[in-house]
Design a protein around this motif. Sequence first.
Motif, mmCIF file in Angstrom:
data_model
loop_
_atom_site.group_PDB
_atom_site.id
_atom_site.type_symbol
_atom_site.label_atom_id
_atom_site.label_comp_id
_atom_site.label_asym_id
_atom_site.label_seq_id
_atom_site.Cartn_x
_atom_site.Cartn_y
_atom_site.Cartn_z
ATOM 1 N N GLY A 62 -16.642 -0.662 0.659
ATOM 2 C CA GLY A 62 -15.545 0.434 0.361
ATOM 3 C C GLY A 62 -14.784 0.065 -1.145
ATOM 4 N N ALA A 63 -15.091 -1.029 -1.597
ATOM 5 C CA ALA A 63 -14.356 -1.329 -2.657
ATOM 6 C C ALA A 63 -14.775 -0.458 -3.840
ATOM 7 N N ALA A 64 -13.733 -0.256 -4.721
ATOM 8 C CA ALA A 64 -13.991 0.666 -5.996
ATOM 9 C C ALA A 64 -14.875 0.157 -7.058
ATOM 10 N N ALA B 54 0.815 -1.143 -0.052
ATOM 11 C CA ALA B 54 0.111 0.002 -0.131
ATOM 12 C C ALA B 54 0.833 1.158 0.022
ATOM 13 N N ALA B 55 2.037 1.176 0.748
ATOM 14 C CA ALA B 55 2.829 2.364 0.949
ATOM 15 C C ALA B 55 3.506 2.549 -0.409
ATOM 16 N N TYR B 56 3.992 1.460 -1.192
ATOM 17 C CA TYR B 56 4.620 1.582 -2.250
ATOM 18 C C TYR B 56 3.728 2.177 -3.565
ATOM 19 N N CYS B 57 2.485 1.434 -3.471
ATOM 20 C CA CYS B 57 1.416 1.966 -4.381
ATOM 21 C C CYS B 57 1.484 3.905 -4.407
ATOM 22 N N LYS B 58 1.133 4.122 -3.007
ATOM 23 C CA LYS B 58 0.918 5.579 -2.765
ATOM 24 C C LYS B 58 2.190 6.426 -3.160
ATOM 25 N N ILE C 168 -5.718 4.210 -2.051
ATOM 26 C CA ILE C 168 -5.683 3.470 -3.162
ATOM 27 C C ILE C 168 -6.909 2.604 -3.415
ATOM 28 N N LYS C 169 -7.478 2.563 -4.621
ATOM 29 C CA LYS C 169 -8.699 2.020 -4.954
ATOM 30 C C LYS C 169 -8.551 0.411 -4.892
ATOM 31 N N VAL C 170 -9.297 -0.378 -4.486
ATOM 32 C CA VAL C 170 -9.537 -1.726 -4.443
ATOM 33 C C VAL C 170 -10.542 -2.274 -5.290
ATOM 34 N N TYR C 171 -10.091 -3.277 -6.255
ATOM 35 C CA TYR C 171 -11.188 -3.987 -6.995
ATOM 36 C C TYR C 171 -10.983 -5.487 -6.657
ATOM 37 N N GLN D 272 -9.330 -3.897 3.068
ATOM 38 C CA GLN D 272 -9.910 -2.854 2.566
ATOM 39 C C GLN D 272 -9.536 -1.379 3.281
ATOM 40 N N GLU D 273 -9.656 -1.329 4.455
ATOM 41 C CA GLU D 273 -9.503 -0.079 5.284
ATOM 42 C C GLU D 273 -7.703 0.080 5.142
ATOM 43 N N MET D 274 -7.059 -0.717 4.952
ATOM 44 C CA MET D 274 -5.435 -0.458 4.916
ATOM 45 C C MET D 274 -5.201 0.218 3.493
ATOM 46 N N PHE D 275 -5.863 0.067 2.406
ATOM 47 C CA PHE D 275 -5.523 0.654 1.292
ATOM 48 C C PHE D 275 -6.311 1.887 1.262
#
Length: 302
Positions: A285-287, A234-238, A265-268, A257-260
């Motif tokens: 919360g999922a995108a 998650a940190a790397y994506c940001k 960061i959107k979650v699919y 989900q909360e972590m991202f």
Amino acid sequence: MTHSGKVQKKRNRRVWLRRGLVAAELLVLILLVGAAWLFYNNAKKKQSVTEFSWDDYCTMVHALGGLDDKTYLNCKEGFEYYYDKGARLFEVDLVKTADGVWVCRHDWEKSMGQWEDDGKKVLMADAFKGTALYEKYTPLTLEALFELLRKYPDAYVLIDCKEYSTRDYENTLADYKAYAEIARAGGDESVLKQLIPELYNQKMYKAAEKVYHFPSYIYSLWKEYSTKQLKKIAAYCKETGIPAVSISSEYWTEEIQEMFDEQKIKVYIYTVNDAKKAKKYLKAGAAGICTDTLLDEELKSK
């Protein structure tokens, strides 16, 4: 000249003057219509090449779409069917034929009607292109997929390479160089703007980005990760600007989900074909979801 002749001459001048005015008005009208037509087409063209945004999609069509209860087709008919239904974000699987041609197929484990027995068999490109899937559907090479994307410039496709068990920097760099060469050979490399690489590790991002600055990326959480690993991803994506991740419904939890969400960061979630389950994920919360059959409008309805 007689008086009547002078009168007739004046009348003729008026007639020609009126005709000239009518012609001028017609010319102005033609120019206005032409200008309006150019404005409309330019506006339409601009609309077709708007920048990609994940906010526009809550579904991505898995393997170019399922048809007649069959999935993993990666076929032309699937793409066209779901495009006509309003889908604009697709996912495709890529492998190589026995003679090294990139084609849209998940693997060579099942025949899908392209050879008689159902054991593993890697086809040559001509055999692949010349044999319909399940005697019905048109198989696609990557070159043919690019031709489709040029025809539909507002469609985007997630690229999921299935060629290697080890997705390292060298393989990914070679793959994306090959994709770019295929695009250029087709006469227009701008089709690369419609591709979204699916990443399985940080090395893949570096390799793909070296070849081309794609409109976006998605990081695949394809296996079960520890909490520590997920936080690092998650940190790397940001940090790198990767705006989305995909995760199997088998591994998804509200905690993940909360972590991202914390990193924006959107979650699919994949692969979801039940509308009720899909709506529950969205509510949590999922995108969006990756699906064989569902459409955006089905998930937006109550």
